[in-house]
Design a protein around this motif. Structure first.
Motif, PDB file in Angstrom:
ATOM      1  N   ILE A  46      18.173  20.707  24.004  1.00  0.00           N
ATOM      2  CA  ILE A  46      18.972  20.756  25.233  1.00  0.00           C
ATOM      3  C   ILE A  46      20.327  21.401  24.943  1.00  0.00           C
ATOM      4  CG2 ILE A  46      20.157  19.350  26.967  1.00  0.00           C
ATOM      5  CD1 ILE A  46      17.841  17.299  26.621  1.00  0.00           C
ATOM      6  N   LEU A  47      20.942  20.988  23.856  1.00  0.00           N
ATOM      7  CA  LEU A  47      22.240  21.559  23.498  1.00  0.00           C
ATOM      8  C   LEU A  47      22.113  23.048  23.215  1.00  0.00           C
ATOM      9  CD1 LEU A  47      23.659  18.706  21.286  1.00  0.00           C
ATOM     10  CD2 LEU A  47      24.500  19.438  23.513  1.00  0.00           C
ATOM     11  N   TYR A  48      21.033  23.416  22.566  1.00  0.00           N
ATOM     12  CA  TYR A  48      20.822  24.843  22.298  1.00  0.00           C
ATOM     13  C   TYR A  48      20.741  25.629  23.616  1.00  0.00           C
ATOM     14  CZ  TYR A  48      18.829  29.248  20.937  1.00  0.00           C
ATOM     15  OH  TYR A  48      18.606  30.580  20.784  1.00  0.00           O
ATOM     16  N   ALA A  49      20.005  25.076  24.561  1.00  0.00           N
ATOM     17  CA  ALA A  49      19.887  25.737  25.865  1.00  0.00           C
ATOM     18  C   ALA A  49      21.254  25.873  26.524  1.00  0.00           C
ATOM     19  CB  ALA A  49      18.944  24.943  26.768  1.00  0.00           C
ATOM     20  N   LEU A  50      22.065  24.843  26.410  1.00  0.00           N
ATOM     21  CA  LEU A  50      23.375  24.858  27.071  1.00  0.00           C
ATOM     22  C   LEU A  50      24.386  25.758  26.364  1.00  0.00           C
ATOM     23  CD1 LEU A  50      23.758  21.147  28.196  1.00  0.00           C
ATOM     24  CD2 LEU A  50      23.338  23.153  29.614  1.00  0.00           C
ATOM     25  N   ASP A  91      13.347  35.829  24.095  1.00  0.00           N
ATOM     26  CA  ASP A  91      14.198  35.696  22.913  1.00  0.00           C
ATOM     27  C   ASP A  91      14.683  34.270  22.748  1.00  0.00           C
ATOM     28  OD1 ASP A  91      15.235  38.746  24.081  1.00  0.00           O
ATOM     29  OD2 ASP A  91      14.184  38.493  22.180  1.00  0.00           O
ATOM     30  N   CYS A  92      15.110  33.719  23.850  1.00  0.00           N
ATOM     31  CA  CYS A  92      15.643  32.375  23.835  1.00  0.00           C
ATOM     32  C   CYS A  92      14.597  31.382  23.351  1.00  0.00           C
ATOM     33  CB  CYS A  92      16.097  32.033  25.247  1.00  0.00           C
ATOM     34  SG  CYS A  92      16.968  30.494  25.355  1.00  0.00           S
ATOM     35  N   SER A  93      13.392  31.515  23.892  1.00  0.00           N
ATOM     36  CA  SER A  93      12.396  30.504  23.560  1.00  0.00           C
ATOM     37  C   SER A  93      11.835  30.702  22.160  1.00  0.00           C
ATOM     38  CB  SER A  93      11.274  30.491  24.594  1.00  0.00           C
ATOM     39  OG  SER A  93      10.498  31.652  24.489  1.00  0.00           O
ATOM     40  N   LYS A  94      12.033  31.883  21.591  1.00  0.00           N
ATOM     41  CA  LYS A  94      11.634  32.071  20.192  1.00  0.00           C
ATOM     42  C   LYS A  94      12.501  31.207  19.283  1.00  0.00           C
ATOM     43  CE  LYS A  94       9.348  36.421  19.112  1.00  0.00           C
ATOM     44  NZ  LYS A  94       9.543  37.823  18.682  1.00  0.00           N
ATOM     45  N   ALA A  95      13.794  31.286  19.491  1.00  0.00           N
ATOM     46  CA  ALA A  95      14.712  30.445  18.715  1.00  0.00           C
ATOM     47  C   ALA A  95      14.417  28.979  19.003  1.00  0.00           C
ATOM     48  CB  ALA A  95      16.155  30.781  19.064  1.00  0.00           C
ATOM     49  N   MET A  96      14.184  28.684  20.275  1.00  0.00           N
ATOM     50  CA  MET A  96      13.844  27.327  20.695  1.00  0.00           C
ATOM     51  C   MET A  96      12.650  26.809  19.899  1.00  0.00           C
ATOM     52  SD  MET A  96      15.143  25.395  23.117  1.00  0.00           S
ATOM     53  CE  MET A  96      15.700  25.935  24.712  1.00  0.00           C
ATOM     54  N   LEU A  97      11.641  27.640  19.729  1.00  0.00           N
ATOM     55  CA  LEU A  97      10.443  27.202  19.024  1.00  0.00           C
ATOM     56  C   LEU A  97      10.693  27.005  17.533  1.00  0.00           C
ATOM     57  CD1 LEU A  97       7.642  29.242  20.834  1.00  0.00           C
ATOM     58  CD2 LEU A  97       8.250  26.829  21.078  1.00  0.00           C
ATOM     59  N   SER A  98      11.540  27.841  16.967  1.00  0.00           N
ATOM     60  CA  SER A  98      11.889  27.649  15.553  1.00  0.00           C
ATOM     61  C   SER A  98      12.617  26.332  15.363  1.00  0.00           C
ATOM     62  CB  SER A  98      12.788  28.788  15.064  1.00  0.00           C
ATOM     63  OG  SER A  98      12.031  29.958  14.909  1.00  0.00           O
ATOM     64  N   ILE A  99      13.531  26.075  16.262  1.00  0.00           N
ATOM     65  CA  ILE A  99      14.287  24.818  16.179  1.00  0.00           C
ATOM     66  C   ILE A  99      13.335  23.646  16.361  1.00  0.00           C
ATOM     67  CG2 ILE A  99      16.102  23.436  17.242  1.00  0.00           C
ATOM     68  CD1 ILE A  99      17.566  26.018  17.906  1.00  0.00           C
TER      69      ILE A  99
END
Lengths: 113, 113
Positions: free
Chosen positions: A30-34, B7-15
């Motif tokens: 969530i923080l990453y998204a924000l 792009d955003c969700s790629k980083a999201m998935l790594s996290i």
DNA sequence: ATGGTTACTTTCCAAAAGGGAAGTGCTATC
DNA sequence: GATAGCACTTCCCTTTTGGAAAGTAACCAT
């Protein structure tokens, strides 16, 4: 508590504090998204893959309590609610970046080729 | 999955990968303890405040599965078992350091002066 | 013979996490 | 008039987490 553990367990306790504030699989996402700017409830729900409304509500409350995000209500109708990351929340950017890099490496190392 | 999220969700998935491998309040504390050198079961139990035998066993297995630690059994009696952090585990040192620093700041910011 | 150490495992149980689905009150849109 | 969106809340139910305590097999010290 044995003698000789003092310095080590001090760091241990700080890490424990951090882990308690960030526990669960959702808060850091969530923080990453924000990090990319303020968002509304439904935007966050869409940005964080797999989270349910109920869980999101709970996590947002916890993040507020930890002063990592701020909640702003606009008195329109239907009401708009905006969540913004605080300075304290932003101080997690390095950590998030490390997690992102490490997650990449981890996938290569363990999960698959 | 909406357009523009790639792009955003790629980083999201790594996290997400990273969080999955490190989930719970114990794994990072165990790894932190092992940073100072190989340790035996009972040493880790003493070094990580509050953990129970059962939980420690489980977490050690998960850490092995994630290739973050290595288990070595010495055929003595009573048997000695040594846990060593792997290179992959050591690559979390920056993250651990960040967590330690952030935990300190967090305590000042939120928990109390 | 008794008790301690080592590295666990097992049993029992309580609490928490978390998914699915539906409901709510209001409004804007087709 | 029906539908959809917003920001949640509520209910029900299953899974997971994790503590406390006891057990275990082999050995050693007193």
């Amino acid at each position: 508590m044995l003698p000789g553990e003092k310095d080590c367990s001090k760091a241990m306790l700080s890490i424990k504090d951090a882990l308690e504030a960030l526990e669960g699989r959702w808060k850091l996402l969530i923080l990453y998204a924000l990090c990319s700017g303020p968002m509304r409830f439904s935007e966050i729900a869409r940005a964080v893959p797999g989270i349910t409304d109920k869980t999101l509500t709970k996590e947002l409350k916890a993040l507020q309590a930890g002063k990592l995000i701020r909640r702003t209500v606009y008195d329109t109708s239907p009401p708009a609610v905006e969540y913004t990351i605080t300075a304290h929340g932003k101080s997690l950017r390095n950590l998030l970046h490390e997690l992102w890099r490490w997650g990449l490496a981890h996938r290569k190392e363990v999960i698959g080729k």
